[in-house]
Design a protein around this motif. Structure first.
Motif, PDB file in Angstrom:
ATOM      1  N   LEU A 154       1.204  -1.682  -0.101  1.00  0.00           N
ATOM      2  CA  LEU A 154       0.023  -0.211  -0.187  1.00  0.00           C
ATOM      3  C   LEU A 154       0.903   0.943   0.074  1.00  0.00           C
ATOM      4  CD1 LEU A 154      -2.679  -1.413   2.801  1.00  0.00           C
ATOM      5  CD2 LEU A 154      -3.278  -1.582  -0.053  1.00  0.00           C
ATOM      6  N   ILE A 155       0.379   1.847  -1.285  1.00  0.00           N
ATOM      7  CA  ILE A 155       1.744   3.420  -1.046  1.00  0.00           C
ATOM      8  C   ILE A 155       1.056   4.285  -0.580  1.00  0.00           C
ATOM      9  CG2 ILE A 155       3.533   4.179  -2.700  1.00  0.00           C
ATOM     10  CD1 ILE A 155       4.126   1.743  -4.356  1.00  0.00           C
ATOM     11  N   GLY A 156       1.265   4.782   0.111  1.00  0.00           N
ATOM     12  CA  GLY A 156       0.789   6.222   0.107  1.00  0.00           C
ATOM     13  C   GLY A 156       1.973   7.550   0.374  1.00  0.00           C
ATOM     14  N   GLU A 157       2.184   8.808   0.774  1.00  0.00           N
ATOM     15  CA  GLU A 157       2.770  10.265   0.681  1.00  0.00           C
ATOM     16  C   GLU A 157       3.934   9.626   1.485  1.00  0.00           C
ATOM     17  OE1 GLU A 157       1.688  12.360  -1.216  1.00  0.00           O
ATOM     18  OE2 GLU A 157       0.375  11.588  -1.964  1.00  0.00           O
ATOM     19  N   GLN A 158       3.793   8.861   1.845  1.00  0.00           N
ATOM     20  CA  GLN A 158       5.689   8.198   2.650  1.00  0.00           C
ATOM     21  C   GLN A 158       6.092   6.973   2.918  1.00  0.00           C
ATOM     22  OE1 GLN A 158       7.031  10.939   4.575  1.00  0.00           O
ATOM     23  NE2 GLN A 158       5.011  12.209   3.576  1.00  0.00           N
ATOM     24  N   THR A 159       5.944   6.209   1.961  1.00  0.00           N
ATOM     25  CA  THR A 159       5.360   4.913   1.853  1.00  0.00           C
ATOM     26  C   THR A 159       7.357   5.004   1.467  1.00  0.00           C
ATOM     27  OG1 THR A 159       3.334   4.213   1.331  1.00  0.00           O
ATOM     28  CG2 THR A 159       5.596   2.527   1.133  1.00  0.00           C
ATOM     29  N   LYS A 160       8.348   5.574   0.166  1.00  0.00           N
ATOM     30  CA  LYS A 160       8.776   5.376   0.017  1.00  0.00           C
ATOM     31  C   LYS A 160      10.412   5.913   1.238  1.00  0.00           C
ATOM     32  CE  LYS A 160       9.171  10.171  -1.493  1.00  0.00           C
ATOM     33  NZ  LYS A 160       9.560  11.294  -2.941  1.00  0.00           N
ATOM     34  N   ASN A 161      10.035   6.711   1.955  1.00  0.00           N
ATOM     35  CA  ASN A 161      10.791   7.345   3.159  1.00  0.00           C
ATOM     36  C   ASN A 161      11.360   6.067   3.834  1.00  0.00           C
ATOM     37  OD1 ASN A 161      10.710   9.901   1.549  1.00  0.00           O
ATOM     38  ND2 ASN A 161       9.386  10.329   2.476  1.00  0.00           N
ATOM     39  N   LEU A 162      10.506   5.191   4.376  1.00  0.00           N
ATOM     40  CA  LEU A 162      10.424   4.231   5.454  1.00  0.00           C
ATOM     41  C   LEU A 162      11.218   2.655   4.787  1.00  0.00           C
ATOM     42  CD1 LEU A 162       6.862   3.677   6.309  1.00  0.00           C
ATOM     43  CD2 LEU A 162       7.935   5.489   7.374  1.00  0.00           C
ATOM     44  N   TYR A 163      12.202   3.025   5.550  1.00  0.00           N
ATOM     45  CA  TYR A 163      13.499   2.088   5.564  1.00  0.00           C
ATOM     46  C   TYR A 163      13.293   0.952   6.513  1.00  0.00           C
ATOM     47  CZ  TYR A 163      14.978   5.429   1.418  1.00  0.00           C
ATOM     48  OH  TYR A 163      15.195   6.007   0.259  1.00  0.00           O
ATOM     49  N   LYS A 164      12.733   1.505   7.783  1.00  0.00           N
ATOM     50  CA  LYS A 164      13.662   0.116   8.878  1.00  0.00           C
ATOM     51  C   LYS A 164      12.317  -1.029   8.811  1.00  0.00           C
ATOM     52  CE  LYS A 164      13.525  -0.050  13.858  1.00  0.00           C
ATOM     53  NZ  LYS A 164      12.958   1.359  15.381  1.00  0.00           N
ATOM     54  N   TYR A 165      11.028  -0.608   7.937  1.00  0.00           N
ATOM     55  CA  TYR A 165      10.568  -1.374   7.963  1.00  0.00           C
ATOM     56  C   TYR A 165       9.850  -2.136   6.871  1.00  0.00           C
ATOM     57  CZ  TYR A 165      10.662  -2.684  12.900  1.00  0.00           C
ATOM     58  OH  TYR A 165      10.625  -3.230  14.391  1.00  0.00           O
ATOM     59  N   VAL A 166       9.524  -1.175   5.673  1.00  0.00           N
ATOM     60  CA  VAL A 166       8.560  -1.208   4.646  1.00  0.00           C
ATOM     61  C   VAL A 166       9.750  -1.700   3.586  1.00  0.00           C
ATOM     62  CG1 VAL A 166       8.142   0.493   2.794  1.00  0.00           C
ATOM     63  CG2 VAL A 166       6.890   0.573   4.904  1.00  0.00           C
ATOM     64  N   ARG A 167      11.178  -1.361   4.119  1.00  0.00           N
ATOM     65  CA  ARG A 167      12.193  -1.231   2.332  1.00  0.00           C
ATOM     66  C   ARG A 167      12.651  -2.437   2.722  1.00  0.00           C
ATOM     67  NH1 ARG A 167      16.315   0.670  -1.260  1.00  0.00           N
ATOM     68  NH2 ARG A 167      17.416  -0.579  -0.956  1.00  0.00           N
ATOM     69  N   TRP A 168      12.458  -2.790   4.543  1.00  0.00           N
ATOM     70  CA  TRP A 168      13.023  -4.600   5.089  1.00  0.00           C
ATOM     71  C   TRP A 168      12.590  -5.682   4.194  1.00  0.00           C
ATOM     72  CZ3 TRP A 168      11.310  -7.781   7.459  1.00  0.00           C
ATOM     73  CH2 TRP A 168      12.378  -8.560   8.450  1.00  0.00           C
ATOM     74  N   GLU A 169      10.592  -4.838   4.229  1.00  0.00           N
ATOM     75  CA  GLU A 169       9.666  -5.992   3.802  1.00  0.00           C
ATOM     76  C   GLU A 169      10.190  -6.218   2.229  1.00  0.00           C
ATOM     77  OE1 GLU A 169       6.065  -5.491   6.877  1.00  0.00           O
ATOM     78  OE2 GLU A 169       6.805  -3.770   6.209  1.00  0.00           O
ATOM     79  N   LEU A 170      10.043  -4.809   2.076  1.00  0.00           N
ATOM     80  CA  LEU A 170      10.418  -5.648  -0.005  1.00  0.00           C
ATOM     81  C   LEU A 170      11.497  -6.120  -0.311  1.00  0.00           C
ATOM     82  CD1 LEU A 170       8.747  -1.612  -1.013  1.00  0.00           C
ATOM     83  CD2 LEU A 170       7.905  -3.717  -0.998  1.00  0.00           C
ATOM     84  N   GLU A 171      12.856  -6.213   0.860  1.00  0.00           N
ATOM     85  CA  GLU A 171      13.756  -6.533  -0.086  1.00  0.00           C
ATOM     86  C   GLU A 171      13.663  -8.156   0.633  1.00  0.00           C
ATOM     87  OE1 GLU A 171      16.394  -4.662   2.717  1.00  0.00           O
ATOM     88  OE2 GLU A 171      17.496  -3.210   1.716  1.00  0.00           O
TER      89      GLU A 171
END
Length: 168
Positions: free
Chosen positions: A72-89
């Motif tokens: 789910l991509i909101g306005e701040q999603t691209k800036n979230l590294y701790k979990y969102v980026r890790w989950e995408l990895e």
């Protein structure tokens, strides 16, 4: 149909939990034909919620039960590294199909909101509308599995798909 498989949902827990809640609401209503098996229903994060290694361990267990991912991509999603980026990895390591759902209604990849880690990847981009999410869950995972392994780039559905779903 892939929506019968567990789906791992990635979202900004601070700003976009409403969208996740709406999807669960669609699923709960008997009058609406929308279903997905939520990987988040297993391994709850109730205790030790501030321990990053604990949380990531629980999230990995959820990934083990999932077959596809909704981001789910909101306005701040691209800036979230701790979990969102890790989950995408993790999703990419596990070679899972990713359905990118734009909460702003975009039908294609939006460079301003899309996390950089998936911008060049074989990911379908859709708006946050129940019918197209269901359509993507039904078809994209099998398309993803049949793709050529070196296939790259954002995927979109053409206007006729939206018209057939009554989404003009």
């Amino acid at each position: 149909m892939s929506y019968k498989d567990k789906t791992y949902i990635i979202f900004d827990g601070d700003n976009d939990k409403w969208a996740y809640g709406r999807m669960k609401g669609w699923k709960a209503l008997e009058t609406i034909d929308f279903d997905f098996e939520d990987a988040h229903d297993e391994y709850p994060l109730t205790d030790r919620a501030n321990d990053e290694s604990y949380i990531k361990g629980k999230l990995r267990k959820r990934f083990a039960n999932a077959k596809q991912v909704i981001l789910l991509i909101g306005e701040q999603t691209k800036n979230l590294y701790k979990y969102v980026r890790w989950e995408l990895e993790v999703a990419q390591e596990l070679d899972m199909p990713i359905i990118a759902v734009n909460l702003n209604g975009d039908r294609e990849q939006n460079i301003k909101t899309c996390p950089p880690i998936i911008r060049d990847e074989y990911v379908v981009h859709i708006p946050f509308k129940m019918k197209i999410i269901k359509f993507a869950l039904d078809g994209f995972p099998s398309e993803y599995k049949k793709r050529e392994k070196n296939a790259k780039g954002a995927r979109i559905y053409n206007d006729s798909v939206y018209e057939n779903l009554g989404l003009n």
